[in-house]
Design a protein around this motif. Structure first.
Motif, mmCIF file in Angstrom:
data_model
loop_
_atom_site.group_PDB
_atom_site.id
_atom_site.type_symbol
_atom_site.label_atom_id
_atom_site.label_comp_id
_atom_site.label_asym_id
_atom_site.label_seq_id
_atom_site.Cartn_x
_atom_site.Cartn_y
_atom_site.Cartn_z
ATOM 1 N N TYR A 140 0.833 -1.207 0.000
ATOM 2 C CA TYR A 140 0.000 0.000 0.000
ATOM 3 C C TYR A 140 0.868 1.258 0.000
ATOM 4 N N ALA A 141 1.911 1.250 0.833
ATOM 5 C CA ALA A 141 2.822 2.406 0.887
ATOM 6 C C ALA A 141 3.526 2.606 -0.452
ATOM 7 N N THR A 142 3.922 1.509 -1.077
ATOM 8 C CA THR A 142 4.600 1.583 -2.367
ATOM 9 C C THR A 142 3.680 2.162 -3.433
ATOM 10 N N VAL A 143 2.465 1.669 -3.483
ATOM 11 C CA VAL A 143 1.505 2.136 -4.490
ATOM 12 C C VAL A 143 1.224 3.619 -4.316
ATOM 13 N N GLN A 144 0.982 4.053 -3.079
ATOM 14 C CA GLN A 144 0.680 5.461 -2.853
ATOM 15 C C GLN A 144 1.843 6.363 -3.248
ATOM 16 N N ALA A 145 3.068 5.942 -2.933
ATOM 17 C CA ALA A 145 4.233 6.762 -3.265
ATOM 18 C C ALA A 145 4.522 6.756 -4.763
ATOM 19 N N ALA A 146 4.235 5.634 -5.430
ATOM 20 C CA ALA A 146 4.589 5.500 -6.849
ATOM 21 C C ALA A 146 3.535 6.051 -7.798
ATOM 22 N N LEU A 147 2.271 6.069 -7.392
ATOM 23 C CA LEU A 147 1.186 6.425 -8.307
ATOM 24 C C LEU A 147 1.381 7.764 -9.033
ATOM 25 N N PRO A 148 1.759 8.848 -8.348
ATOM 26 C CA PRO A 148 1.902 10.122 -9.074
ATOM 27 C C PRO A 148 2.901 10.032 -10.226
ATOM 28 N N HIS A 149 3.937 9.236 -10.062
ATOM 29 C CA HIS A 149 4.967 9.101 -11.098
ATOM 30 C C HIS A 149 4.515 8.131 -12.194
ATOM 31 N N LEU A 150 3.822 7.058 -11.810
ATOM 32 C CA LEU A 150 3.302 6.121 -12.806
ATOM 33 C C LEU A 150 2.275 6.789 -13.711
ATOM 34 N N LYS A 151 1.503 7.704 -13.150
ATOM 35 C CA LYS A 151 0.495 8.407 -13.953
ATOM 36 C C LYS A 151 1.132 9.281 -15.026
ATOM 37 N N ARG A 152 2.383 9.675 -14.814
ATOM 38 C CA ARG A 152 3.071 10.518 -15.797
ATOM 39 C C ARG A 152 3.864 9.698 -16.814
ATOM 40 N N SER A 153 3.841 8.377 -16.670
ATOM 41 C CA SER A 153 4.609 7.524 -17.572
ATOM 42 C C SER A 153 4.127 7.680 -19.013
ATOM 43 N N GLU A 154 5.064 7.877 -19.930
ATOM 44 C CA GLU A 154 4.716 7.994 -21.343
ATOM 45 C C GLU A 154 4.285 6.656 -21.929
ATOM 46 N N THR A 155 4.756 5.571 -21.339
ATOM 47 C CA THR A 155 4.392 4.238 -21.838
ATOM 48 C C THR A 155 3.165 3.677 -21.130
ATOM 49 N N GLY A 156 2.673 4.357 -20.091
ATOM 50 C CA GLY A 156 1.548 3.869 -19.315
ATOM 51 C C GLY A 156 2.030 3.140 -18.077
ATOM 52 N N GLY A 157 1.573 3.546 -16.909
ATOM 53 C CA GLY A 157 2.059 2.969 -15.663
ATOM 54 C C GLY A 157 1.494 1.576 -15.414
ATOM 55 N N ARG A 158 2.359 0.665 -14.988
ATOM 56 C CA ARG A 158 1.938 -0.706 -14.683
ATOM 57 C C ARG A 158 2.416 -1.104 -13.290
ATOM 58 N N ILE A 159 1.567 -1.864 -12.596
ATOM 59 C CA ILE A 159 1.912 -2.416 -11.286
ATOM 60 C C ILE A 159 1.639 -3.917 -11.342
ATOM 61 N N ILE A 160 2.641 -4.710 -10.949
ATOM 62 C CA ILE A 160 2.482 -6.163 -10.852
ATOM 63 C C ILE A 160 2.696 -6.554 -9.395
ATOM 64 N N VAL A 161 1.745 -7.271 -8.837
ATOM 65 C CA VAL A 161 1.768 -7.654 -7.421
ATOM 66 C C VAL A 161 1.854 -9.174 -7.303
ATOM 67 N N VAL A 162 2.775 -9.648 -6.485
ATOM 68 C CA VAL A 162 2.852 -11.098 -6.248
ATOM 69 C C VAL A 162 1.877 -11.435 -5.120
ATOM 70 N N SER A 163 0.667 -11.790 -5.523
ATOM 71 C CA SER A 163 -0.378 -12.165 -4.564
ATOM 72 C C SER A 163 -1.344 -13.119 -5.253
ATOM 73 N N PRO A 164 -2.109 -13.896 -4.470
ATOM 74 C CA PRO A 164 -2.841 -15.038 -5.034
ATOM 75 C C PRO A 164 -4.251 -14.720 -5.500
ATOM 76 N N PRO A 165 -4.813 -15.627 -6.296
ATOM 77 C CA PRO A 165 -6.257 -15.600 -6.506
ATOM 78 C C PRO A 165 -6.944 -15.792 -5.158
ATOM 79 N N ILE A 166 -8.186 -15.391 -5.059
ATOM 80 C CA ILE A 166 -8.921 -15.500 -3.800
ATOM 81 C C ILE A 166 -9.821 -16.735 -3.858
#
Length: 319
Positions: A140-166
């Motif tokens: 959560y801390a990573t996403v909040q800190a990274a989001l403003p910069h990912l939104k400015r990405s010219e290639t489009g911001g991507r986040i990949i999380v190592v977590s399971p199906p529910i």
């Protein structure tokens, strides 16, 4: 987009990249044209190690510094930055240093994790607390800190999380661990909806990934040392990095908000049908540990879902 050091490559931040799966992901991202920020808590004051280089990727000798050196020796671009994902200040500093170095951020892979598999009775509170801090709170801390910069990405911001199906069986025998890991998957689902609501889902996406078959790592080394035959049921971490690269290349409409298994994603979206090259022991067919079919989390909505409320509007101007 020019950067402070002249780098024009897309920038990927891999958190939890000192060993095993994260190490392989960092190396393969660099080989695919990314400048890679190699982040983890494990570091060494010198990238030089005794014995052969690179060190065993699942050993204590493997650190963010040796991974950085390995990438650079292969002709790639990388920088090692230490982070403690249980500390939000450390996470904020990691993002700040990344931007200071490259002036951009295009992809975040969150592989950091704390593991303890036991019943609730046999899981001390401090162990439970550590898992929540490193797993769901760190993400959560990573996403909040990274989001403003990912939104400015010219290639489009991507986040990949190592977590399971529910699904129900995931909770069995490891409730405290599952609470954090499933919480990470809930973040994937919820942030994906935020992207859609904000009109960003055409260029931004968050996706969760989980192994369909056990992957060779520092954790599995313990078991294969005790019983070498257990290696027959392991795959190489390259299957995970191949799946992540395929996710990063896929349209956002394919991956946003999805809780994917590595094998299944590669089969459906990358045309991979033969997985034999990923077996640790050649000629074996490792046992699948995940269900063949997972539940659909969508529901049939009633005509009126009810009124939505945004608590953030309650406090604006009051802080």
């Amino acid at each position: 987009m020019a950067t402070t050091n002249g780098n024009t490559k897309p920038v990927a931040l891999v958190i939890g990249a000192s060993r095993g799966i994260g190490l392989q992901v960092a190396i393969d991202l660099a080989a695919s044209g990314y400048a890679v920020v190699v982040a983890a808590k494990s570091y060494s004051t010198s990238a030089v190690v005794e014995g052969p280089f690179p060190p065993d990727p699942n050993s204590q000798q493997s650190t963010i510094n040796t991974v950085e050196r390995e990438i650079r020796k292969a002709g790639g671009e990388a920088i090692a930055i230490r982070v403690d994902t249980s500390d939000p200040v450390s996470v904020e500093e990691l993002i700040a240093k990344t931007i200071q170095k490259y002036s951009r951020l295009d992809a975040v892979i969150y592989n950091s994790g704390a593991i303890w598999w036991a019943s609730v009775e046999d899981t001390p509170y401090k162990r439970f607390q550590l898992m929540q801090r490193v797993n769901v709170e760190g993400l959560y801390a990573t996403v909040q800190a990274a989001l403003p910069h990912l939104k400015r990405s010219e290639t489009g911001g991507r986040i990949i999380v190592v977590s399971p199906p529910i699904y129900s069986r995931f909770f069995r025998g490891k409730t405290a661990y599952a609470m954090g890991k499933v919480g990470m998957s809930v973040l994937t689902k919820g942030l994906a909806m935020d992207f859609e609501r904000q009109g960003l889902s055409d260029r931004m996406a968050i996706t969760s990934i989980w192994p369909a078959v056990a992957i060779e790592s520092a954790a599995t080394d313990k078991f294969t040392r005790e019983d070498p035959s257990m290696a027959n049921d392991l795959r190489k971490p390259t299957i995970f990095s191949d799946a992540i690269l395929a996710m990063l290349r896929a349209p956002t409409s394919v991956v946003n908000g999805q809780l994917e298994l590595d094998e299944d994603f590669l089969r459906r979206h990358a045309g991979v049908m033969d997985f034999s090259k990923y077996s640790v022991v050649p000629g074996t067919s490792p046992r699948r540990i995940m269900p063949a079919e997972l539940p659909d989390l969508t529901v049939k909505e009633q005509d009126d879902e009810g009124r939505r409320h945004d608590s953030s509007k309650d406090i604006k101007g009051k802080l």
